[in-house]
Write a protein that holds these residues in place. Structure first.
Motif, PDB file in Angstrom:
ATOM      1  N   THR A 105      -2.412  13.179   1.850  1.00 44.07           N
ATOM      2  CA  THR A 105      -3.178  12.586   2.931  1.00 44.07           C
ATOM      3  C   THR A 105      -3.232  13.584   4.078  1.00 44.07           C
ATOM      4  OG1 THR A 105      -1.250  11.499   3.849  1.00 44.07           O
ATOM      5  CG2 THR A 105      -2.587  10.213   2.316  1.00 44.07           C
ATOM      6  N   GLU A 107      -9.528   6.896   0.629  1.00 45.10           N
ATOM      7  CA  GLU A 107      -8.744   5.739   1.044  1.00 45.10           C
ATOM      8  C   GLU A 107      -8.254   6.062   2.442  1.00 45.10           C
ATOM      9  OE1 GLU A 107      -6.433   3.086  -1.928  1.00 45.10           O
ATOM     10  OE2 GLU A 107      -5.993   5.144  -2.501  1.00 45.10           O
ATOM     11  N   PRO A 155       2.436   4.482   1.247  1.00 46.19           N
ATOM     12  CA  PRO A 155       2.450   5.045   2.587  1.00 46.19           C
ATOM     13  C   PRO A 155       1.729   6.385   2.614  1.00 46.19           C
ATOM     14  CG  PRO A 155       4.582   5.337   1.547  1.00 46.19           C
ATOM     15  CD  PRO A 155       3.750   4.514   0.619  1.00 46.19           C
ATOM     16  N   PRO A 156       1.061   6.687   3.718  1.00 47.37           N
ATOM     17  CA  PRO A 156       0.412   7.975   3.795  1.00 47.37           C
ATOM     18  C   PRO A 156       1.465   9.073   3.879  1.00 47.37           C
ATOM     19  CG  PRO A 156       0.147   6.788   5.850  1.00 47.37           C
ATOM     20  CD  PRO A 156       0.816   5.870   4.885  1.00 47.37           C
ATOM     21  N   TYR A 204      -5.832   5.153   5.755  1.00 49.89           N
ATOM     22  CA  TYR A 204      -4.605   4.475   6.162  1.00 49.89           C
ATOM     23  C   TYR A 204      -4.467   4.550   7.674  1.00 49.89           C
ATOM     24  CZ  TYR A 204      -3.454   4.598   1.257  1.00 49.89           C
ATOM     25  OH  TYR A 204      -3.477   4.416  -0.086  1.00 49.89           O
ATOM     26  N   SER A 205      -4.131   3.428   8.266  1.00 55.71           N
ATOM     27  CA  SER A 205      -3.839   3.344   9.691  1.00 55.71           C
ATOM     28  C   SER A 205      -2.477   2.695   9.818  1.00 55.71           C
ATOM     29  CB  SER A 205      -4.906   2.498  10.400  1.00 55.71           C
ATOM     30  OG  SER A 205      -4.587   2.343  11.757  1.00 55.71           O
ATOM     31  N   SER A 219       0.854  -1.171   0.000  1.00 56.88           N
ATOM     32  CA  SER A 219       0.000   0.000   0.000  1.00 56.88           C
ATOM     33  C   SER A 219       0.896   1.227   0.000  1.00 56.88           C
ATOM     34  CB  SER A 219      -0.883   0.035   1.240  1.00 56.88           C
ATOM     35  OG  SER A 219      -1.742  -1.055   1.236  1.00 56.88           O
ATOM     36  N   GLY A 263       0.128   3.362   8.305  1.00 61.39           N
ATOM     37  CA  GLY A 263       0.728   3.205   6.986  1.00 61.39           C
ATOM     38  C   GLY A 263       0.110   2.140   6.113  1.00 61.39           C
ATOM     39  N   LYS A 264      -0.978   1.495   6.571  1.00 61.04           N
ATOM     40  CA  LYS A 264      -1.602   0.430   5.795  1.00 61.04           C
ATOM     41  C   LYS A 264      -3.022   0.816   5.398  1.00 61.04           C
ATOM     42  CE  LYS A 264       1.155  -3.147   7.920  1.00 61.04           C
ATOM     43  NZ  LYS A 264       1.179  -4.363   8.707  1.00 61.04           N
ATOM     44  N   SER A 265      -3.407   0.421   4.198  1.00 57.97           N
ATOM     45  CA  SER A 265      -4.746   0.700   3.691  1.00 57.97           C
ATOM     46  C   SER A 265      -5.782  -0.153   4.413  1.00 57.97           C
ATOM     47  CB  SER A 265      -4.808   0.406   2.190  1.00 57.97           C
ATOM     48  OG  SER A 265      -6.146   0.432   1.740  1.00 57.97           O
ATOM     49  N   THR A 299      -3.881   2.026  -6.644  1.00 58.49           N
ATOM     50  CA  THR A 299      -3.919   0.801  -5.854  1.00 58.49           C
ATOM     51  C   THR A 299      -4.972  -0.191  -6.364  1.00 58.49           C
ATOM     52  OG1 THR A 299      -5.385   1.938  -4.314  1.00 58.49           O
ATOM     53  CG2 THR A 299      -3.049   1.878  -3.732  1.00 58.49           C
ATOM     54  N   GLU A 334      -5.001   8.466   8.449  1.00 57.77           N
ATOM     55  CA  GLU A 334      -4.751   9.388   7.356  1.00 57.77           C
ATOM     56  C   GLU A 334      -5.778   9.105   6.263  1.00 57.77           C
ATOM     57  OE1 GLU A 334      -2.018   7.459   8.565  1.00 57.77           O
ATOM     58  OE2 GLU A 334      -1.659   9.106   9.961  1.00 57.77           O
TER      59      GLU A 334
END
Length: 175
Positions: free
Chosen positions: A35, A109, A22-23, A111-112, A20, A114-116, A140, A94
């Motif tokens: 983001t 989208e 990164p934010p 992100y928590s 994913s 750094g992951k979607s 993505t 984010e």
């Protein structure tokens, strides 16, 4: 002959599943990706939440590019519970904003760490790819498609049903 998206979804899933973006604030060749940080206030069903910005403004957010089963649909309550576990109240997230929907919600989208989150829900079979709106996640999209194919082949959660009704069909009364 398969198109590029089909080829990528067949040949690259192992490479794409954990990747994913990164934010951050970055720029790609198509458009800038920005983001913004928010705090989770609460979650609703499996693809909706309420957030608060750093200035204290609250808003509703719809997770972009996915569709979770409705609360009254099979696996709907489980999808809502999973989103609550992934995004507990007070969590910092984010958002990469995509659009504003017909109900005035921000579609993004999420992100928590750094992951979607949307990709995680699809990967675990708690939501499906919303192909109608997948162009909002053009960077993505292939990851979403590959994750859904994997969840479906493993018959995870929503995909464990013998004849699952897509959330958009369920909302239209095709139950």
């Amino acid at each position: 002959m398969p198109n590029l998206r089909q080829l990528l979804s067949i040949l690259l899933p192992p490479l794409l599943l954990g990747c994913s973006p990164p934010p951050s604030t970055t720029t790609n060749d198509i458009n800038p990706v920005k983001t913004i940080s928010y705090t989770v206030v609460s979650t609703g069903d499996g693809d909706t939440l309420k957030v608060q910005s750093q200035d204290g403004t609250s808003s509703k957010v719809r997770v972009g590019c996915i569709d979770a089963p409705e609360s009254s649909q099979e696996y709907g309550p489980e999808a809502g519970q999973r989103l609550k576990v992934l995004l507990p109240s007070g969590a910092t997230i984010e958002l990469r904003e995509i659009d504003i929907d017909q109900y005035g919600r921000t579609v993004a989208e999420i992100y928590s760490e750094g992951k979607s989150v949307g990709l995680q829900l699809v990967r675990e079979g708690y939501s499906v790819v919303y192909h109608r709106y997948l162009d909002g996640c053009s960077d993505t999209a292939d990851q979403y498609v590959a994750a859904e194919e994997e969840a479906r082949s493993q018959r995870l959660n929503f995909w464990s049903q013998s004849d699952p009704v897509m959330p958009w069909d369920y909302r239209r009364g095709k139950r």
